[in-house]
Write an enzyme that holds these catalytic residues in place. Structure first.
Site, PDB file in Angstrom:
ATOM      1  N   LYS A  39       8.225   0.517   5.375  1.00  0.00           N
ATOM      2  CA  LYS A  39       7.098   1.334   4.903  1.00  0.00           C
ATOM      3  C   LYS A  39       5.783   0.757   5.388  1.00  0.00           C
ATOM      4  CE  LYS A  39       4.517  -0.125   2.390  1.00  0.00           C
ATOM      5  NZ  LYS A  39       3.523  -0.825   1.594  1.00  0.00           N
ATOM      6  N   THR A  40       4.885   1.507   5.882  1.00  0.00           N
ATOM      7  CA  THR A  40       3.462   1.210   6.014  1.00  0.00           C
ATOM      8  C   THR A  40       2.823   2.258   6.919  1.00  0.00           C
ATOM      9  OG1 THR A  40       1.702  -0.270   6.702  1.00  0.00           O
ATOM     10  CG2 THR A  40       3.753  -0.571   7.877  1.00  0.00           C
ATOM     11  N   ASP A  80       0.375   1.748   8.534  1.00  0.00           N
ATOM     12  CA  ASP A  80      -0.187   1.021   9.683  1.00  0.00           C
ATOM     13  C   ASP A  80       0.691   1.128  10.935  1.00  0.00           C
ATOM     14  OD1 ASP A  80      -2.014   0.334   7.804  1.00  0.00           O
ATOM     15  OD2 ASP A  80      -1.773  -1.829   7.980  1.00  0.00           O
ATOM     16  N   ASP A  89       5.717  -8.118   5.477  1.00  0.00           N
ATOM     17  CA  ASP A  89       5.741  -9.251   4.540  1.00  0.00           C
ATOM     18  C   ASP A  89       6.754  -9.012   3.415  1.00  0.00           C
ATOM     19  OD1 ASP A  89       3.836 -10.797   5.824  1.00  0.00           O
ATOM     20  OD2 ASP A  89       2.165  -9.871   4.760  1.00  0.00           O
ATOM     21  N   GLY A 120       0.812  -1.216   0.000  1.00  0.00           N
ATOM     22  CA  GLY A 120       0.000   0.000   0.000  1.00  0.00           C
ATOM     23  C   GLY A 120       0.842   1.261   0.000  1.00  0.00           C
ATOM     24  N   ARG A 163       1.131  -5.619  -4.996  1.00  0.00           N
ATOM     25  CA  ARG A 163       1.148  -6.530  -3.854  1.00  0.00           C
ATOM     26  C   ARG A 163       1.626  -7.948  -4.190  1.00  0.00           C
ATOM     27  NH1 ARG A 163      -0.652  -4.485   0.774  1.00  0.00           N
ATOM     28  NH2 ARG A 163      -2.159  -2.778   0.762  1.00  0.00           N
TER      29      ARG A 163
END
Ligand code: FBP
Length: 550
Positions: free
Chosen positions: A202-203, A205, A176, A81, A145
């Site tokens: 990176k994220t 979240d 992941d 993402g 992805r």
């Protein structure tokens, strides 16, 4: 890009901060090797799987390098993402490798890991990089992805790198994707293939972090965008005094975003999935909790409020977790039959094929949620929680509960709701100064790591709550962050996901304040991200990192 906004134009000229060791170029930094490392758990198994990269020392950069080195030709991959700051990571890599040797080249593989396998790429030039400095989004090269995990992919990737003269790859991704970057590093090293691999955290979240990786990039900006919007809604709620707003916030699994936004805005309610799991709260328990607060506020004539719901909540509610796991198996087994059914047939099929307990949970849900729960999984096998309208599910159940309470004389008030989902609104925002600086530094550090010939490392920039003069750049062996987890019926080495720690400072602060925030209207309105102006409004850090590092 032909037309750009005045803000974007001004931001192109922003010069991100760098750790001291890298300020005179990536090769001007001296490499300092620490002690050999171990994985956080399951050492024997991880060691066996990563025979050549396991145990590598932690690395830090200090001033005093020789200032130049061999050209590094890098392939960059954006994975997963979008997160604000990705373009700055690439700009940092670009400037970093050029500072090592101006003959270095950078290729961007297009649309994520697929680009490496299909050899779809573009060479990045000064002109391209300059047009994307300090911008949000991943549109410079695109993301995807696809999982990089098979030997066949590794070999195709190798052949494609050889064609382009690439001797290093940087994977910019979440837990992941970095796990897979580490598998790739191990494969190339074990087979004496001269391609180094580095990762960048990176994220939005915020769940790729540990002692050495302070935060994943994008979390800061995304939370600021959501907090601005929540603040605006709070002000509207407090002005009109007639709606309860149920706001779902992105974060596939961990509740870091919801928690950070709660700390920034002091919303009336914030559910933390990790606490729900720990306390084994049922859906009914969560509904009772929310209804209790609605009733208490109504007793003070406050028939309005704001409730924050983390996107991943559904998978943390014990009975829903069991249901989802049974659904995963059932849908995988019956994929073909299921695909041919109508909506009603799908529901009937599932309720007759699920176990008794899970069928009961499934049947208690509104039809819209039942269908959302059986939508296609993502390539990593995850339920696409962003598509499940948990905020509506909860508000509908709260309305029913309030009706019961009213009948018993336990509640008197009006309950009108509005629903929101904030996720995509923040993922491509122009990076805050924090993310612009952090990302550029992560990219530059990755270049420095590649310049030293190292592989299997994640770029790390620490001490980021302090002035950049005190930032520490270095590399953390990815194997160090790994443990074994059960995935699709098999034990796999993976980077441990960082969920919200219930004994961590951010959650404890929230827990200390939440009763007051629930009943009082004690809102904070953070306003929009400030890019220019006094440092106390432009150079903020998240409450999460501030409390964690305090
Ligand atoms: P990453 O972990 O890949 O950074 O993505 C995070 C995320 O934004 C989650 O918060 C959200 O659940 C998911 O991506 C949405 O995925 P998609 O972009 O495929 O709809």
């Amino acid at each position: 890009m032909t037309a750009i906004s005045p803000l974007q134009k001004a931001r192109l000229a922003y010069k991100p901060k760098l750790p001291v060791a890298l300020r005179h170029g990536a090769a001007a930094a001296k490499l300092v090797e620490g002690k050999a490392t171990e994985s956080i758990a399951d050492q024997e198994q991880i060691k066996k799987l990563f025979q050549t990269t396991y145990g590598s020392p932690q690395l830090t950069f200090d001033v005093g390098g020789n200032g130049e080195g061999k050209a590094v030709n890098v392939g960059v991959i954006l994975s997963g993402g979008q997160a604000p700051g990705g373009h700055n990571v690439i700009a940092g890599i670009f400037d970093g490798v050029k500072s090592i040797n101006p003959a270095s080249r950078v290729f961007g593989f297009l649309k994520g890991p697929d680009g490496l396998v299909k050899n779809e790429y573009m060479e990045l030039t000064f002109e391209i990089i300059d047009a994307y400095r300090n911008t949000g989004g991943f549109d410079m090269i695109g993301s995807g992805r696809t999982k990089l995990e098979t030997e066949e992919q590794f070999e195709t990737g190798r052949a494609n790198c050889e064609k382009l003269g690439i001797n290093a790859l940087v994977v910019i991704g979440g837990d992941d994707s970095n796990t897979n970057a580490c598998l790739l590093a191990e494969y190339y090293k074990k087979n004496n293939i001269p391609i180094q691999v580095a990762g960048c955290p990176k994220t939005i979240d915020g769940d790729l972090k540990n002692e050495y990786i302070e935060t994943s990039f994008g979390f800061d900006t995304a939370c600021r965008v959501y907090s601005e919007l929540i603040g605006n809604i709070q002000r509207d709620a407090n002005s009109a005094k007639k709606y309860w707003h149920f706001i779902k916030l992105m974060g596939r699994s961990a509740s870091h975003i919801a928690l950070e936004c709660a700390l920034q805005t002091q919303a009336n309610i914030c559910i933390i999935s990790e606490e729900v799991a720990e306390k084994k709260m049922t859906l009914t328990g969560i509904v009772d909790y929310i209804a209790g607060i609605v009733a208490a506020r109504a007793a003070k004539s406050c028939n309005f409020g704001v409730a924050l719901i983390p996107e991943g909540l559904i998978e943390f509610v014990p009975e829903m977790k069991v249901l989802i796991s049974e659904l995963n198996d059932l849908l995988a087994k019956e994929e073909k039959t299921f695909a041919g059914l109508s909506k009603d047939e799908k529901i009937a099929f599932l309720s007759s094929h699920l176990g008794d307990g899970t069928a009961k949970t499934f049947n208690s849900l509104p039809q819209s949620i039942q269908l959302q729960l059986c939508m296609e999984r993502d390539p990593h096998g995850n339920v696409q929680v962003s598509l499940i309208e948990t905020e509506k599910l909860l508000s509908e159940m709260v309305a029913m509960k309030l009706k019961d309470m009213a009948a018993k004389g336990e509640y008197k008030g009006k309950f009108s709701t509005q629903h929101h989902f904030f996720g995509y609104e923040g993922r491509c925002a122009a990076p805050s100064n924090y993310d612009a600086d952090y990302c550029y530094s992560l990219g530059f550090t990755a270049a420095a790591l590649l310049g030293t010939g190292k592989t299997g490392y994640m770029s790390s920039v620490r001490n980021t709550t302090k002035d950049s003069d005190q930032w520490i750049a270095g590399g953390i062996p990815i194997t160090m962050m790994m443990n074994m987890e059960r995935r699709h019926g098999e034990d796999k080495p993976v980077i441990q996901k960082a969920l919200v720690k219930l004994d961590g400072a951010p959650f404890l602060k929230f827990a200390e304040m939440r009763e007051r925030w629930a009943i009082e209207t004690d809102y904070v309105y953070p306003g929009p991200i400030q890019y220019f102006g006094p440092t106390e409004v432009c150079d903020l850090v998240t409450k999460t990192i501030e409390l964690e590092q305090a």
